[in-house]
Write a protein that holds these residues in place. Structure first.
Motif, mmCIF file in Angstrom:
data_model
loop_
_atom_site.group_PDB
_atom_site.id
_atom_site.type_symbol
_atom_site.label_atom_id
_atom_site.label_comp_id
_atom_site.label_asym_id
_atom_site.label_seq_id
_atom_site.Cartn_x
_atom_site.Cartn_y
_atom_site.Cartn_z
ATOM 1 N N LYS A 9 -19.702 3.104 13.981
ATOM 2 C CA LYS A 9 -21.035 2.512 13.839
ATOM 3 C C LYS A 9 -21.521 1.955 15.174
ATOM 4 O O LYS A 9 -22.699 2.088 15.529
ATOM 5 C CB LYS A 9 -21.009 1.403 12.780
ATOM 6 C CG LYS A 9 -20.883 1.920 11.353
ATOM 7 C CD LYS A 9 -20.887 0.761 10.355
ATOM 8 C CE LYS A 9 -20.761 1.271 8.924
ATOM 9 N NZ LYS A 9 -20.719 0.150 7.943
ATOM 10 N N TRP A 12 -22.588 4.832 17.342
ATOM 11 C CA TRP A 12 -23.885 5.356 16.899
ATOM 12 C C TRP A 12 -25.022 4.422 17.318
ATOM 13 O O TRP A 12 -26.087 4.877 17.761
ATOM 14 C CB TRP A 12 -23.871 5.543 15.390
ATOM 15 C CG TRP A 12 -25.198 5.937 14.792
ATOM 16 C CD1 TRP A 12 -25.941 5.236 13.892
ATOM 17 C CD2 TRP A 12 -25.961 7.126 15.072
ATOM 18 N NE1 TRP A 12 -27.096 5.903 13.581
ATOM 19 C CE2 TRP A 12 -27.134 7.078 14.288
ATOM 20 C CE3 TRP A 12 -25.750 8.228 15.888
ATOM 21 C CZ2 TRP A 12 -28.092 8.069 14.309
ATOM 22 C CZ3 TRP A 12 -26.721 9.231 15.920
ATOM 23 C CH2 TRP A 12 -27.865 9.153 15.133
ATOM 24 N N ARG A 13 -24.816 3.100 17.211
ATOM 25 C CA ARG A 13 -25.854 2.149 17.616
ATOM 26 C C ARG A 13 -26.151 2.246 19.116
ATOM 27 O O ARG A 13 -27.292 2.040 19.536
ATOM 28 C CB ARG A 13 -25.411 0.719 17.279
ATOM 29 C CG ARG A 13 -25.400 0.401 15.796
ATOM 30 C CD ARG A 13 -25.233 -1.087 15.552
ATOM 31 N NE ARG A 13 -24.948 -1.367 14.156
ATOM 32 C CZ ARG A 13 -23.734 -1.649 13.680
ATOM 33 N NH1 ARG A 13 -22.699 -1.688 14.511
ATOM 34 N NH2 ARG A 13 -23.551 -1.889 12.391
ATOM 35 N N ARG A 16 -27.818 6.134 19.538
ATOM 36 C CA ARG A 16 -29.005 6.499 18.761
ATOM 37 C C ARG A 16 -30.338 6.213 19.463
ATOM 38 O O ARG A 16 -31.228 7.077 19.467
ATOM 39 C CB ARG A 16 -28.964 5.790 17.412
ATOM 40 C CG ARG A 16 -30.173 6.074 16.519
ATOM 41 C CD ARG A 16 -30.089 5.281 15.214
ATOM 42 N NE ARG A 16 -31.236 5.521 14.381
ATOM 43 C CZ ARG A 16 -32.416 4.909 14.514
ATOM 44 N NH1 ARG A 16 -32.560 4.001 15.469
ATOM 45 N NH2 ARG A 16 -33.416 5.187 13.711
ATOM 46 N N MET A 20 -33.596 8.801 19.586
ATOM 47 C CA MET A 20 -34.416 8.613 18.392
ATOM 48 C C MET A 20 -35.671 7.780 18.628
ATOM 49 O O MET A 20 -36.710 8.047 18.021
ATOM 50 C CB MET A 20 -33.572 7.959 17.283
ATOM 51 C CG MET A 20 -32.313 8.752 16.923
ATOM 52 S SD MET A 20 -32.666 10.434 16.353
ATOM 53 C CE MET A 20 -33.476 10.083 14.799
ATOM 54 N N ARG A 25 -37.321 10.366 24.334
ATOM 55 C CA ARG A 25 -36.587 11.018 23.254
ATOM 56 C C ARG A 25 -36.852 12.521 23.167
ATOM 57 O O ARG A 25 -35.923 13.295 22.877
ATOM 58 C CB ARG A 25 -36.892 10.347 21.911
ATOM 59 C CG ARG A 25 -38.349 10.367 21.476
ATOM 60 C CD ARG A 25 -38.544 9.554 20.206
ATOM 61 N NE ARG A 25 -39.933 9.558 19.746
ATOM 62 C CZ ARG A 25 -40.869 8.746 20.227
ATOM 63 N NH1 ARG A 25 -40.580 7.885 21.197
ATOM 64 N NH2 ARG A 25 -42.105 8.794 19.742
#
Length: 592
Positions: A9, A12-13, A16, A20, A25
């Protein structure tokens, strides 16, 4: 180390936002998709080369000169379809590989640039960098060596994340691409009277599972050791930087031997942890090297009976070995990438803890204080409780009114909280509560002025831009504060904290205040490193050049008192809250 779920997690934080929500992006996604497409195309070429090698080795076995030349330079029709020549395949393969690496590096530096910009913005905004430095956490998890986390960990995160992510994707695609080839080449084998189709696929799977389990068993401590190594390396580097920044003081104290002891102790921690990494890596390398060596010959040994029985040609044997290697290698990605995975986990942990420390510091930016701009130009403290980071109260429920035009000298015993009061007035102290109203045009002069990197012009105008003041004004203010010898060095880029004495740096601080022309000037022993005569001269110049400015000074010399109309005494008994007492007459200041 946290569990695998929280760790993923955190990863991913961190990853991301760039793909995103960032302003880059779309270009980031396009670059990533291009790299992925090139990597998958390279996998496709590996499949083509698998069939090419089969036909090439068959041509060698059959001594087929025409087929040999066609496979090298032109193309050839085979039972498997049309195969291009090696030269064409190699040329396209090299071109794709070169540009996939180039675009990968481009994405790395763009991603690193964006993350560095974001981390720096979060670290510097709301003075999170300062509040993090006040942590009372002995372990300093998430707060140690922020320079390393920004400069090195962000670089390694972008590099390693892309490397592992693309490697995993390529290996998964490669595994499924070659499984069908290996399944068709394997035939079946009878075990205990039961036929097992595609047995080479099951052998590759079993081989990879056993290797992965053993690798994890042996290499698991590497993630913790890598995390610790980054920290002890940064601690050692910081100790070296401290010597560089304080060379003169160390020389005056003749503290070389003591510094050597400190450096040896910190480097001993580097060596001790590195030896643990060496021992664990030795075991892991023993396992993985043996695993790779056996993997090179294992499929040939397993498929050799069919070759010697005449049911398989040399090309088929080599294609089987190659396909087995591709499937087994893809399934063993965890084994081959274990050290890199351990390093990546340590990087993610360091960045995630640092990010959480920043968020916590920003959430507690003002603690319980209610800071705001004073509407009437006066300084007002209402019901202020001032504490140390460990919770010790220096003041409790204090009220204070400082009116514009009436300069104040602040006195009190050492440890009574004078400098902490200075920080509260500056709006940077987070530990406490109460209402703080400060005029907007205020200037703070600490005992040790900050010297930024760059030219002397930058050092004089800081924190304003270098073009905020005219050169004539800067030259005049240098002469006013007693630094005429620096007038011809405005454009010199030097190590000014080392080049200027502390007294000269304090004079430079006064020059900044004069150029800024504030309504209020707060000074915390800002003349402690100059002689009494120079101190009186600097205050006199400040009064002469800024007659409308109100001074609030923490100082202890009689000469300073003459430039103030009021005295504020901060008294405190050890273990108890202190008190503020104001008087209209300024007596001779007591020793601190």
């Amino acid at each position: 180390m946290r569990g695998i779920g929280p760790f993923l997690k955190d990863a991913w934080r961190l990853a991301r936002p760039y793909f995103m929500t960032s302003d880059e992006r779309w270009s980031a996604r396009l670059l990533l998709l291009s790299i992925v497409a090139m990597n998958l195309t390279l996998v496709g070429f590996s499949v083509v080369l698998s069939f090419w090698r089969r036909e090439f080795y068959n041509a060698l076995q059959d001594k087929d000169w025409k087929a040999f030349l066609e496979l090298l330079f032109l193309y050839r029709h085979t039972p498997s379809g049309l195969l291009p020549g090696f030269c064409e395949v190699a040329a396209i393969f090299i071109l794709l590989y070169v540009y996939s690496v180039y675009l990968n590096q481009l994405l790395q530096i763009r991603w690193r640039r964006w993350m560095t910009r974001e981390f720096l913005a979060e670290w510097l905004s709301d003075r999170a960098y300062y509040h993090i430095s006040l942590t009372v956490d002995a372990a300093a998890i998430g707060t140690d060596n922020p320079d390393q986390r920004v400069a090195e960990d962000l670089r390694d995160f972008a590099d390693t994340t892309l490397s592992l992510g693309l490697g995993l994707l390529s290996n998964v695609v490669s595994m499924f691409s070659f499984i069908s080839i290996l399944w068709g080449l394997s035939g079946s084998v009878v075990v205990f009277g039961m036929p097992i189709p595609g047995y080479m696929v099951w052998v590759a799977l079993a081989y990879a599972v056993v290797g992965t389990w053993l690798t994890h068993l042996v290499g698991r401590p590497l993630a913790i050791l890598s995390f610790r190594q980054q920290r002890v390396e940064a601690d050692f580097r910081y100790a070296l930087v401290r010597i560089r920044e304080n060379m003169e003081n160390i020389a005056l104290y003749r503290g070389e031997e003591e510094e050597a002891v400190t450096l040896r102790a910190r480097f001993a921690a580097v060596i001790a942890n590195w030896r643990q990494i060496m021992s664990r890596t030795k075991l892991l390398n023993t396992l993985t090297s043996g695993y790779d060596q056996v993997a090179g010959i294992f499929p040939i040994v397993v498929a050799a009976p069919r070759y010697f029985a005449g049911t398989m040609q040399l090309g088929g044997l080599m294609q089987t070995a190659g396909a087995f290697g591709q499937v087994q290698g893809a399934m063993s990605w965890f084994v081959s990438s274990y050290v890199q995975l351990a390093t990546w986990r340590a990087i993610v942990e360091r960045l995630a803890t640092f990010h959480r420390a920043i968020e916590k510091a920003r959430a507690e930016t003002h603690g319980g204080f209610d800071p705001a701009v004073s509407p009437d130009g006066d300084v007002r403290l209402n019901d202020v409780t001032m504490m140390l980071p460990d919770g010790t109260k220096l003041l409790e429920g204090a009220d204070l009114l400082l009116t514009r035009g009436h300069s104040v000298i602040v006195t009190g015993r050492s440890g009574s909280g004078k400098t902490t009061l200075f920080r509260v007035l500056a709006g940077i102290w987070p530990f406490g509560s109460g209402s703080v109203r400060i005029p907007e045009r205020s200037f703070f002069l600490p005992q040790r002025p900050y010297m930024p990197l760059g030219t002397l012009r930058h050092a004089i105008t800081y924190p304003n831009p270098v073009d905020a003041f005219s050169e004539q004004d800067m030259l005049q203010v240098l002469r006013d504060v007693g630094l005429p010898l620096l007038c011809d060095r405005l454009e010199y880029d030097d190590n000014w904290p080392m080049r200027l004495s502390m007294g000269e740096q304090q004079r430079l601080g006064f020059a900044r205040a004069i150029l800024a022309k504030p309504d209020w000037i707060f000074l915390d022993e800002a003349t402690a490193s100059v002689d009494p005569e120079a101190e009186a001269e600097l205050y006199g110049i400040l009064k002469a050049r800024l007659p409308d400015a109100t001074l609030v000074s923490i100082a202890h010399r009689t000469s300073v008192a003459a430039f103030h109309e009021r005295r504020l005494t901060l008294s405190r008994t050890a273990g108890e809250s202190g008190a503020l007492a104001a008087s209209a007459v300024v007596p001779e200041p007591a020793g601190d």
